[in-house]
Scaffold this active site. Structure first.
Site, PDB file in Angstrom:
ATOM      1  CD  GLU A   1      -8.780  -1.876   4.480  1.00  0.00           C
ATOM      2  OE1 GLU A   1      -9.084  -1.199   3.493  1.00  0.00           O
ATOM      3  OE2 GLU A   1      -8.426  -1.374   5.561  1.00  0.00           O
TER       4      GLU A   1
ATOM      5  CG  ASN B   1      -1.862   1.106   1.310  1.00  0.00           C
ATOM      6  OD1 ASN B   1      -1.835   2.011   0.477  1.00  0.00           O
ATOM      7  ND2 ASN B   1      -2.721   1.078   2.312  1.00  0.00           N
TER       8      ASN B   1
ATOM      9  NE  ARG C   1      -6.425   0.931   0.219  1.00  0.00           N
ATOM     10  CZ  ARG C   1      -6.732   1.539   1.341  1.00  0.00           C
ATOM     11  NH1 ARG C   1      -5.879   1.572   2.337  1.00  0.00           N
ATOM     12  NH2 ARG C   1      -7.904   2.130   1.469  1.00  0.00           N
TER      13      ARG C   1
ATOM     14  CG  LEU D   1     -17.404   3.194  11.951  1.00  0.00           C
ATOM     15  CD1 LEU D   1     -18.207   3.115  13.247  1.00  0.00           C
ATOM     16  CD2 LEU D   1     -17.985   4.263  11.026  1.00  0.00           C
TER      17      LEU D   1
ATOM     18  NE  ARG E   1     -10.315  11.617   4.917  1.00  0.00           N
ATOM     19  CZ  ARG E   1     -10.303  10.356   4.505  1.00  0.00           C
ATOM     20  NH1 ARG E   1     -11.230   9.899   3.707  1.00  0.00           N
ATOM     21  NH2 ARG E   1      -9.348   9.541   4.890  1.00  0.00           N
TER      22      ARG E   1
ATOM     23  CG  HIS F   1     -13.116   2.727   3.408  1.00  0.00           C
ATOM     24  ND1 HIS F   1     -13.857   3.696   4.049  1.00  0.00           N
ATOM     25  CD2 HIS F   1     -11.828   2.966   3.721  1.00  0.00           C
ATOM     26  CE1 HIS F   1     -13.053   4.492   4.726  1.00  0.00           C
ATOM     27  NE2 HIS F   1     -11.818   4.068   4.538  1.00  0.00           N
TER      28      HIS F   1
HETATM   29  P1  ADP Z   1      -7.043   3.954   9.597  1.00  0.00           P
HETATM   30  O1  ADP Z   1      -8.356   4.406   9.049  1.00  0.00           O
HETATM   31  O2  ADP Z   1      -5.971   4.988   9.507  1.00  0.00           O
HETATM   32  O3  ADP Z   1      -6.630   2.557   9.156  1.00  0.00           O
HETATM   33  P2  ADP Z   1      -7.826   2.681  12.090  1.00  0.00           P
HETATM   34  O4  ADP Z   1      -8.798   1.804  11.394  1.00  0.00           O
HETATM   35  O5  ADP Z   1      -6.694   2.056  12.818  1.00  0.00           O
HETATM   36  O6  ADP Z   1      -7.272   3.838  11.166  1.00  0.00           O
HETATM   37  O7  ADP Z   1      -8.692   3.542  13.144  1.00  0.00           O
HETATM   38  C1  ADP Z   1      -8.110   4.566  13.889  1.00  0.00           C
HETATM   39  C2  ADP Z   1      -9.170   5.091  14.857  1.00  0.00           C
HETATM   40  O8  ADP Z   1      -9.570   4.039  15.737  1.00  0.00           O
HETATM   41  C3  ADP Z   1      -8.668   6.234  15.723  1.00  0.00           C
HETATM   42  O9  ADP Z   1      -9.649   7.250  15.837  1.00  0.00           O
HETATM   43  C4  ADP Z   1      -8.481   5.545  17.068  1.00  0.00           C
HETATM   44  O10 ADP Z   1      -8.597   6.431  18.158  1.00  0.00           O
HETATM   45  C5  ADP Z   1      -9.630   4.576  17.033  1.00  0.00           C
HETATM   46  N1  ADP Z   1      -9.479   3.577  18.095  1.00  0.00           N
HETATM   47  C6  ADP Z   1      -8.551   2.615  18.208  1.00  0.00           C
HETATM   48  N2  ADP Z   1      -8.712   1.955  19.378  1.00  0.00           N
HETATM   49  C7  ADP Z   1      -9.763   2.519  20.024  1.00  0.00           C
HETATM   50  C8  ADP Z   1     -10.440   2.299  21.267  1.00  0.00           C
HETATM   51  N3  ADP Z   1     -10.051   1.351  22.100  1.00  0.00           N
HETATM   52  N4  ADP Z   1     -11.492   3.087  21.563  1.00  0.00           N
HETATM   53  C9  ADP Z   1     -11.903   4.050  20.739  1.00  0.00           C
HETATM   54  N5  ADP Z   1     -11.316   4.309  19.548  1.00  0.00           N
HETATM   55  C10 ADP Z   1     -10.270   3.564  19.189  1.00  0.00           C
END
Ligand code: ADP
Length: 395
Positions: A381, A10, A88, A206, A238, A177
């Site tokens: 992914e 990626n 990707r 999310l 965003r 996504h």
């Molecule tokens: P990306 O979209 O960059 O791949 P991720 O899927 O890893 O990112 O998601 C990142 C988000 O997940 C961040 O907002 C992070 O704070 C949130 N996150 C990770 N662990 C927790 C948790 N235990 N509680 C709440 N939010 C979390």
């Protein structure tokens, strides 16, 4: 034995995320991240056997990162067992509704999509070129974020704007996504013990970027992201949906240029903009619990908009058989899931508080006690890209 491993890449503008995995078993032999490529502090982090090592780079770009990767594959004795490289690629426009083996035609088509994804596709292309030089003897496959959504009907993908904007400039909704939405929908069907072909699901990915998708019989029929990954839900930095009249109004009021406004909508908005504190959900939940009003508002708007969008996706499906939470927030935040399901009680969700609180990363499962099922499903992914790569090559 040869041909056991697929390398998944990626490539971002200054980073490469990679994983070497077995598409059949999902076993990961090596993974890592090269960051700040092109800068003096460039480095590669490698993870294997539960251990982690970091190598400084001399400021080189992709090629130097791939040299480190090749040396590591050599040291592991698996260099000759890499059977394919899956890339990707963010935007495949209307041309790609499936992954494609990379040829010069395919590269031209990815290049033709650069105006649609000016930040992402050029980086993907440079990464592909460097990877083809580093791994010349194996097939390379492009897996597109947009491809899964090419099954959306015109009512879902067309904007109500002059037709020529669509026919001449490709102004339509594409969605992103796709790899994650497709993967978790299939996993959810397995968890529910029902054929994917019979299920109407809403998947909510999310993370730092967020989107929901209406998946009917395994096919995307609507999604919240549009022409760009800025449309739809509130995200880390965003904005998601805003009034299209905002740009003109703000330009006149503030003197900001169009590109400054777009940059702020991408990088200074969302959870960060609302809270004036952070883009990270974990940090915001902690701050909200401690009484920070901005953090509370950011969390509330995130949940409200998410629930409203999920309810909209139910319209696309006609009947709702399940809601899936995935991504960093979806997999880890019991608070966000519970608050979203409470807002969605109108659709018949009944949260199982205990199951919801217990569902953390690495554990997929049901989090409702009755009514329409909601599930937490861990996305993967890299594995999905590896599998799609192998499928293309098997055809
Ligand atoms: P990306 O979209 O960059 O791949 P991720 O899927 O890893 O990112 O998601 C990142 C988000 O997940 C961040 O907002 C992070 O704070 C949130 N996150 C990770 N662990 C927790 C948790 N235990 N509680 C709440 N939010 C979390």
């Amino acid at each position: 034995m040869s041909g056991m491993w697929t390398l998944v890449l990626n490539c971002g503008s200054s980073s490469v995320k990679f994983a070497l995995l077995n598409p059949a078993s999902g076993e990961v032999r090596l993974s890592g991240l090269a960051e700040r490529l092109g800068a003096p502090e460039a480095s590669v982090r490698l993870e294997r056997d539960g251990g982690r090592t970091t190598h400084a780079l001399r400021g080189g770009a992709y090629a130097e990162a791939f040299d480190v990767l090749l040396a590591e594959l050599e040291a592991l004795g698996v260099r000759s067992e890499v059977s394919a490289v899956g890339h990707r690629v963010v935007h495949g426009g209307e041309r790609f509704s499936a992954p494609a083996r990379i040829t010069s035609d395919v590269l031209d088509a990815i290049r033709a999509c650069v105006p649609l994804a000016p930040l992402h596709n050029p980086a993907n292309l440079s990464g592909i070129e460097a990877a083809r030089a580093a791994f010349p003897g194996v097939p390379h496959v492009a897996v597109f974020d947009t491809a899964f959504h090419q099954t959306m009907p015109d009512v879902a993908y067309r904007y109500a704007v002059p037709e020529a904007w669509y026919t001449r400039h490709g102004v339509r909704r594409y969605g992103f996504h796709g790899t994650s939405h497709a993967f978790v929908a299939a996993e959810a069907a397995a968890l529910l013990g029902r054929p994917l072909a019979e299920l109407n699901l809403v998947t909510a990915h999310l993370g730092n970027g967020s989107s929901v998708c209406a998946v009917q019989g395994g096919r995307s029929v609507d999604t919240s992201m549009g022409l760009t990954p800025l449309e739809g839900l509130v995200m880390g930095t965003r904005s998601g949906d805003v009034d299209p009249g905002l740009h003109d109004y703000l330009a006149r009021q503030s003197g900001l240029t169009l590109s400054e406004i777009t940059a702020a909508l991408n990088r200074e908005s969302g959870l960060l903009g609302l809270s004036n504190l952070a883009s990270d959900m974990r940090e915001l939940e902690a701050a909200a619990a401690g009484g920070h009003a901005g953090a509370r508002l950011a969390v509330d708007v995130f949940v409200y908009r998410l629930a409203k969008t999920v309810a909209g996706m139910a319209v696309a499906l006609g009947r709702l058989d399940g809601l899936i939470f995935t991504g960093g927030i979806g997999e880890n935040s019991a608070t966000i899931r519970a608050a979203t399901l409470r807002r969605l009680a109108v659709l018949g969700f009944e949260v199982d508080e205990e199951a919801n609180a217990g569902a953390v990363r690495g554990q997929s499962g049901l989090i409702t006690a009755g009514g329409v099922p909601a599930l937490v499903v861990n996305t993967n992914e890299e594995l999905s890209i590896a599998r799609q790569t192998e499928e293309v090559l098997a055809q």
